[in-house]
Motif scaffolding. Structure first.
Motif, mmCIF file in Angstrom:
data_model
loop_
_atom_site.group_PDB
_atom_site.id
_atom_site.type_symbol
_atom_site.label_atom_id
_atom_site.label_comp_id
_atom_site.label_asym_id
_atom_site.label_seq_id
_atom_site.Cartn_x
_atom_site.Cartn_y
_atom_site.Cartn_z
ATOM 1 N N THR A 85 5.749 15.907 -17.556
ATOM 2 C CA THR A 85 5.038 16.865 -18.553
ATOM 3 C C THR A 85 3.825 17.178 -17.503
ATOM 4 O OG1 THR A 85 5.416 15.866 -20.812
ATOM 5 C CG2 THR A 85 3.340 17.169 -20.329
ATOM 6 N N ASN A 86 4.024 18.239 -16.896
ATOM 7 C CA ASN A 86 2.990 18.957 -15.902
ATOM 8 C C ASN A 86 1.911 19.824 -16.402
ATOM 9 O OD1 ASN A 86 4.976 17.717 -13.945
ATOM 10 N ND2 ASN A 86 6.100 19.882 -13.592
ATOM 11 N N TYR A 87 0.801 19.979 -15.595
ATOM 12 C CA TYR A 87 -0.414 20.537 -16.067
ATOM 13 C C TYR A 87 -0.577 21.581 -15.175
ATOM 14 C CZ TYR A 87 -1.195 15.824 -18.461
ATOM 15 O OH TYR A 87 -0.953 14.696 -19.020
ATOM 16 N N LEU A 88 -1.135 22.573 -15.995
ATOM 17 C CA LEU A 88 -1.822 23.744 -15.524
ATOM 18 C C LEU A 88 -3.295 23.985 -16.031
ATOM 19 C CD1 LEU A 88 -0.922 26.650 -13.573
ATOM 20 C CD2 LEU A 88 -2.105 27.320 -15.611
ATOM 21 N N MET A 89 -4.464 24.026 -15.020
ATOM 22 C CA MET A 89 -5.481 24.024 -15.582
ATOM 23 C C MET A 89 -6.503 25.439 -14.862
ATOM 24 S SD MET A 89 -7.981 21.125 -13.956
ATOM 25 C CE MET A 89 -8.191 20.714 -12.298
ATOM 26 N N ILE A 90 -7.314 25.882 -15.533
ATOM 27 C CA ILE A 90 -8.000 27.196 -14.902
ATOM 28 C C ILE A 90 -9.412 27.418 -15.400
ATOM 29 C CG2 ILE A 90 -7.430 28.318 -17.133
ATOM 30 C CD1 ILE A 90 -7.382 31.138 -15.669
ATOM 31 N N PRO A 144 -7.026 22.727 -23.873
ATOM 32 C CA PRO A 144 -7.805 23.790 -23.444
ATOM 33 C C PRO A 144 -8.543 24.246 -24.649
ATOM 34 C CG PRO A 144 -5.748 24.419 -23.728
ATOM 35 C CD PRO A 144 -5.755 22.866 -23.948
ATOM 36 N N ASN A 145 -9.942 24.948 -24.191
ATOM 37 C CA ASN A 145 -10.789 25.357 -25.255
ATOM 38 C C ASN A 145 -10.239 26.894 -25.599
ATOM 39 O OD1 ASN A 145 -11.990 27.143 -23.258
ATOM 40 N ND2 ASN A 145 -13.307 25.600 -22.767
ATOM 41 N N HIS A 146 -10.796 27.637 -26.402
ATOM 42 C CA HIS A 146 -10.495 28.818 -27.019
ATOM 43 C C HIS A 146 -10.501 30.062 -25.697
ATOM 44 C CE1 HIS A 146 -9.593 27.913 -30.912
ATOM 45 N NE2 HIS A 146 -10.910 27.369 -31.060
ATOM 46 N N THR A 147 -11.550 29.627 -25.147
ATOM 47 C CA THR A 147 -11.938 30.900 -23.980
ATOM 48 C C THR A 147 -10.664 30.390 -22.884
ATOM 49 O OG1 THR A 147 -14.019 30.757 -24.145
ATOM 50 C CG2 THR A 147 -13.386 31.410 -22.185
ATOM 51 N N GLU A 148 -10.336 29.339 -22.592
ATOM 52 C CA GLU A 148 -9.356 29.100 -21.720
ATOM 53 C C GLU A 148 -8.102 29.504 -22.069
ATOM 54 O OE1 GLU A 148 -11.078 25.131 -19.337
ATOM 55 O OE2 GLU A 148 -10.047 24.901 -21.349
ATOM 56 N N LYS A 149 -7.899 29.191 -23.164
ATOM 57 C CA LYS A 149 -6.371 29.581 -23.982
ATOM 58 C C LYS A 149 -6.189 31.357 -23.763
ATOM 59 C CE LYS A 149 -5.590 26.000 -27.293
ATOM 60 N NZ LYS A 149 -5.785 25.951 -28.687
ATOM 61 N N ASP A 150 -7.391 32.023 -24.597
ATOM 62 C CA ASP A 150 -7.424 33.472 -24.427
ATOM 63 C C ASP A 150 -7.159 33.999 -22.972
ATOM 64 O OD1 ASP A 150 -7.754 33.246 -27.191
ATOM 65 O OD2 ASP A 150 -9.921 33.693 -27.134
ATOM 66 N N LEU A 151 -7.804 33.341 -22.124
ATOM 67 C CA LEU A 151 -7.896 33.756 -20.539
ATOM 68 C C LEU A 151 -6.463 33.700 -19.882
ATOM 69 C CD1 LEU A 151 -9.419 35.207 -18.403
ATOM 70 C CD2 LEU A 151 -10.161 32.933 -17.517
ATOM 71 N N VAL A 207 11.565 19.222 -17.605
ATOM 72 C CA VAL A 207 10.279 19.679 -16.934
ATOM 73 C C VAL A 207 9.328 20.706 -18.108
ATOM 74 C CG1 VAL A 207 8.965 20.823 -15.203
ATOM 75 C CG2 VAL A 207 10.972 19.439 -14.575
ATOM 76 N N THR A 208 8.187 20.102 -18.358
ATOM 77 C CA THR A 208 7.392 20.830 -19.466
ATOM 78 C C THR A 208 6.049 21.111 -18.605
ATOM 79 O OG1 THR A 208 8.625 19.897 -21.356
ATOM 80 C CG2 THR A 208 6.361 20.760 -21.763
ATOM 81 N N THR A 209 5.504 22.087 -18.763
ATOM 82 C CA THR A 209 4.321 22.510 -18.372
ATOM 83 C C THR A 209 3.379 22.873 -19.389
ATOM 84 O OG1 THR A 209 4.951 23.396 -16.222
ATOM 85 C CG2 THR A 209 2.770 24.075 -16.708
ATOM 86 N N ARG A 210 2.127 22.227 -19.387
ATOM 87 C CA ARG A 210 1.073 22.277 -20.501
ATOM 88 C C ARG A 210 -0.152 22.667 -19.881
ATOM 89 N NH1 ARG A 210 -1.444 16.824 -23.110
ATOM 90 N NH2 ARG A 210 -3.178 17.598 -24.239
ATOM 91 N N LEU A 211 -0.960 23.624 -20.731
ATOM 92 C CA LEU A 211 -2.237 24.146 -20.369
ATOM 93 C C LEU A 211 -3.166 23.078 -20.844
ATOM 94 C CD1 LEU A 211 -4.056 26.546 -19.196
ATOM 95 C CD2 LEU A 211 -4.280 27.328 -21.598
ATOM 96 N N ILE A 212 -4.153 22.658 -20.009
ATOM 97 C CA ILE A 212 -4.993 21.569 -20.306
ATOM 98 C C ILE A 212 -6.584 22.336 -20.112
ATOM 99 C CG2 ILE A 212 -3.635 19.727 -19.858
ATOM 100 C CD1 ILE A 212 -5.266 19.307 -17.402
ATOM 101 N N ASN A 213 -7.473 21.611 -20.308
ATOM 102 C CA ASN A 213 -9.009 21.742 -20.201
ATOM 103 C C ASN A 213 -9.157 21.680 -18.875
ATOM 104 O OD1 ASN A 213 -12.096 20.319 -20.270
ATOM 105 N ND2 ASN A 213 -11.665 22.187 -21.507
ATOM 106 N N TRP A 214 -10.026 22.562 -18.307
ATOM 107 C CA TRP A 214 -10.405 22.518 -17.041
ATOM 108 C C TRP A 214 -11.317 21.193 -16.777
ATOM 109 C CZ3 TRP A 214 -9.835 24.612 -12.429
ATOM 110 C CH2 TRP A 214 -10.845 24.486 -11.441
ATOM 111 N N ASN A 215 -10.883 20.238 -15.728
ATOM 112 C CA ASN A 215 -11.412 19.144 -15.392
ATOM 113 C C ASN A 215 -12.105 19.155 -13.928
ATOM 114 O OD1 ASN A 215 -11.403 16.272 -14.015
ATOM 115 N ND2 ASN A 215 -10.492 15.834 -15.958
#
Length: 340
Positions: A131-136, A31-38, A89-97
């Motif tokens: 390793t699951n993903y969440l994107m925003i 994720p980029n900095h904006t996505e992380k902060d949000l 189960v691990t969840t990871r924030l990723i970049n919006w795709n």
């Protein structure tokens, strides 16, 4: 407005019989900095609400999985091939795709993915490491953060997505049927609630609790209406007088995934009283539709949950007296013919 997604399970065809977007699963971008902060802003609000006991169904395991693996152990001693299944189960924030978002549905704003696990079998112990993903979508989410109702919607949407993870983890930990299936190498995605049979109501309940907690007056309405033969519908959802004279009104329409509604819009009266109406059309005229309307004037909000039934043509029923009469005439004619 945000649209929450269905959950996808990205797995090997040979392993669980479900296969989707392997390249995306293997090579997501950070994720980029904006996505992380949000994400951190909304996530921290959600965790504060969890600590207050506001959530109608716990998502503690999904929340924890962002920091360390959640471990589930399942006894399979009754199965010859394996004795135990260990799941992490691990969840990871990723970049919006955007490609994945478009595939999931238009106007998708957040998504949770169950991905293909790393599988090992050692000493009759099967180990599944997810390793699951969440994107925003930070562009849409940032717009919502500007007012109280938008923040409530963002937080409830994140809760919605995390439920897709939590409900399946619940089944892994407590579901006897689910455990029996996994011991036989059958993976049941059903508890993740892709059809949103539980999640919609939990999300709605959570929004209402958030509004109350933050001093925001929320009027919730559940409405059932019916489309016409062409799939068009029109329904009154409130009277503008319910907004107590507020003049700054922000209307938003939300069609959930699979909602089967298009061209939806709100129509407001010109005076201080009169009906607020929602109009739209079913994409598939033969299927039920779902749409939500949010009307936000300052600190008062109307949430309308509208179910649109497809048009059902009512066939005229036969007049029982006429039917008996016709039958009687037929019998008389038959007897006369027999008597000749």
């Amino acid at each position: 407005m945000f649209k929450s997604t269905v959950v996808l399970l990205i797995m090997s065809l040979l392993f669980f019989g479900i296969f989707s977007s392997p390249a995306f699963a293997q090579f997501p971008q950070d994720p980029n900095h904006t996505e992380k902060d949000l994400f951190n802003t909304i996530f921290n609000r959600l965790n504060d609400s969890i600590s207050k006991g506001l959530v109608p169904h716990s998502v503690n395991n999904t929340s924890d999985s962002f920091f360390s693996p959640v471990l589930i152990e399942i006894d399979c001693s009754e199965v010859k091939e394996i004795e135990k299944v260990e799941i992490k189960v691990t969840t990871r924030l990723i970049n919006w795709n955007k490609t994945e978002a478009d595939r999931l549905g238009d106007r998708t704003a957040m998504a949770y993915f169950w991905n293909e696990p790393v599988v090992k079998i050692e000493n009759k112990i099967k180990k599944l490491n997810f390793t699951n993903y969440l994107m925003i979508d930070s562009v849409n989410a940032t717009k919502q953060e500007k007012d109280t109702l938008g923040q409530i919607i963002n937080e409830a949407l994140l809760y919605h997505e995390m439920l897709h993870g939590q409900l399946l983890i619940d089944a892994m930990k407590n579901g006897a049927n689910w455990k029996a299936k996994i011991c036989k190498c059958e993976f049941d995605l059903g508890p993740s609630d892709m059809e949103h049979t539980r999640i919609y109501d939990l999300e709605s309940d959570y929004r209402r609790r958030l509004g109350t907690d933050r001093g925001y007056e929320i009027v919730e309405k559940k409405i059932i209406t019916e489309a016409d033969i062409n799939g068009n519908f029109e329904e009154e959802i409130a009277d503008i007088a319910e907004l107590k004279g507020k003049t700054i009104i922000t209307p938003t329409i939300y069609v959930p995934p699979g909602g089967n509604v298009e061209a939806a819009n709100l129509e407001f009266p010109s005076g201080e009283t009169g009906p607020i109406k929602i109009k739209g059309k079913l994409r598939d005229e033969n299927k039920e539709g779902k749409v939500e309307a949010y009307i936000d004037p300052d600190n008062i909000g109307i949430f309308a949950d509208i179910t649109v039934k497809p048009y059902i043509e009512v066939m005229p029923t036969a007049n029982p007296l006429l039917t008996v009469g016709v039958l009687g005439i037929a019998i008389v004619l038959f007897l006369r013919k027999e008597m000749r």
